[in-house]
Design a protein around this motif. Structure first.
Motif, PDB file in Angstrom:
ATOM      1  N   ALA A  51       5.877   4.882   4.972  1.00 56.88           N
ATOM      2  CA  ALA A  51       6.624   4.450   6.156  1.00 56.88           C
ATOM      3  C   ALA A  51       8.091   4.207   5.847  1.00 56.88           C
ATOM      4  O   ALA A  51       8.948   4.276   6.741  1.00 56.88           O
ATOM      5  CB  ALA A  51       5.997   3.186   6.727  1.00 56.88           C
ATOM      6  N   TRP A  68       0.706   3.428   2.215  1.00 57.72           N
ATOM      7  CA  TRP A  68       1.183   3.618   3.591  1.00 57.72           C
ATOM      8  C   TRP A  68       2.546   2.965   3.790  1.00 57.72           C
ATOM      9  O   TRP A  68       3.398   3.497   4.509  1.00 57.72           O
ATOM     10  CB  TRP A  68       0.176   3.045   4.582  1.00 57.72           C
ATOM     11  N   SER A 108       0.821  -1.209   0.000  1.00 54.94           N
ATOM     12  CA  SER A 108       0.000   0.000   0.000  1.00 54.94           C
ATOM     13  C   SER A 108       0.854   1.259   0.000  1.00 54.94           C
ATOM     14  O   SER A 108       2.068   1.226   0.252  1.00 54.94           O
ATOM     15  CB  SER A 108      -0.897   0.002   1.235  1.00 54.94           C
TER      16      SER A 108
END
Length: 411
Positions: free
Chosen positions: A112, A108, A106
């Protein structure tokens, strides 16, 4: 190596490790200050490639290959240091790592990774004192990597949604074909036989027999109509998220007795006289037929329909069979569309899903409970005013053809 899932992701990472290791090994012959370190990086990259290729990643979960980013960043940082702080040799692999993460995980996960990647990229440049110009280049390069990874991730997610929509359309096509092949052919054959019998022998048959044959044809035609309505209902629920209901007070015992008249096996009715629900009569019939047919098709006789009040505002309708029950690992998907719990090859897996959506549209719900032996499906629906109360509608007869009051009946 191509495809989706943790195994394919890890093997693609293994290929990147192998290419990086070979290039690092080739770099050991160039005039850098730390050829041994570069050789160690090459060896470690090749070992990481072997591990990434051979480990059974599918056992560890969908996100497990993200752990490969840790050795990747370590190796890239060490390689940049071994190349005397020249980031040009490792920057393409930083970009490839973000592209790989975007392909399989993803946005995300991409975000990160930004800070660890920035640390891995800038630390050797600072340690090698490459100067503010080289270091400030990271302020451009690192956001660019993150944006590329996110764009790839979003684009892949878009394609997956499009593919899921195509697959859903294909399932609709298969569902319609299966319904026509298995569920429409039988009642259509019966209706055709009835009509042909009336056409050929009608004038010579007693009136009672003619009426019985005509009633049989009408029941089968109504069955086909309900099948078509079921598929249309499923499409409306999927696209519009709701159905229009014509609610009224319905005598539950009468509705159950009429519904089981369409079925091919006997069903015991143990619904007390006078119980009324607030429902759309056609949708209620659909709920009852779906649950009773499901009990006949997947369970074992006897099949029993019961009802009881649940507080002042709800009525619970129980449909019980005496079969093997639903395996525990299938219960979580019982009420999903195209349910994987439905192992009957003649079923399209829509009945229980439609039943749940219809019950919820009425303000109720449906649930499954195991029995010893068998299964019990319970539908809760809003109760209608009790007969004789100021809000009650016209009184309906408690007795219906084919159902004897008080004892339960079969039809």
């Amino acid at each position: 190596m191509l495809g989706e899932g943790p195994r394919s992701a890890a093997r693609q990472a293994a290929l990147l490790f192998a290419v990086a290791g070979i290039l690092a090994l080739a770099g050991t012959v160039l005039p850098f200050e730390r050829p041994r370190l570069l050789g160690a990086v090459a060896a470690a990259a090749l070992v990481a490639a072997a591990v990434a290729w051979w480990l059974p990643w599918e056992r560890f979960g969908e996100r497990a290959p993200l752990a490969l980013c840790v050795p990747t960043l370590g190796l890239l940082s060490a390689a940049t240091w071994a190349l005397d702080g020249i980031a040009a040799g490792t920057a393409p692999f930083f970009m490839l790592m973000f592209a790989w993460v975007g392909l399989h995980f993803s946005a995300w996960a991409v975000a990160a990774l930004a800070l660890p990647a920035a640390a891995a990229y800038l630390t050797p440049l600072i340690a090698a004192d490459r100067g503010p110009v080289a270091i400030s280049g990271g302020a451009v390069f690192i956001p660019a990597m993150v944006v590329v990874g996110m764009l790839i991730s979003r684009q892949v997610a878009h394609h997956r949604r499009s593919r899921a929509q195509v697959e859903r359309m294909e399932r609709w096509r298969a569902a319609l074909s299966a319904t026509l092949a298995h569920d429409v052919r039988s009642p259509l054959t019966t209706a055709q036989f009835a009509v042909e019998t009336l056409a050929e022998d009608g004038p010579g048959l007693p009136k009672a027999q003619r009426d019985e044959i005509a009633g049989m044809a009408i029941r089968q035609i109504n069955r086909i109509r309900r099948l078509a309505s079921g598929l249309l209902d499923a499409e409306r629920l999927d696209i519009h998220g709701g159905l229009r209901l014509d609610l009224e007070a319905v005598d539950l015992r009468k509705a159950v007795c009429e519904a089981i008249g369409y079925l091919s096996a006997p069903v015991a009715v143990e619904v007390p006289a006078g119980v009324r629900v607030r429902a759309d009569p056609e949708r209620l019939e659909q709920i009852l037929v779906n649950l009773a047919a499901n009990a006949i098709g997947h369970g074992a006789l006897p099949v029993v329909v019961e009802a009881e009040a649940v507080g002042p505002d709800l009525v619970a309708i129980h449909v019980r069979d005496h079969g093997a029950g639903v395996p525990e690992d299938k219960r979580a998907v019982l009420f999903t569309r195209f349910s994987a719990a439905d192992t009957n090859p003649q079923s399209v897996g829509l009945g229980l899903w439609i039943t749940r959506e219809l019950a919820r549209a009425h303000g109720g719900d449906v649930a499954y409970a195991p029995q010893i032996p068998g299964s019990r499906f319970t539908v809760t629906l809003p109760a209608a005013p009790v007969e004789g109360s100021p809000r009650a509608g016209p009184r309906e007869p408690a007795r219906s053809p084919g159902c004897s009051p008080g004892k339960g009946a079969q039809r």
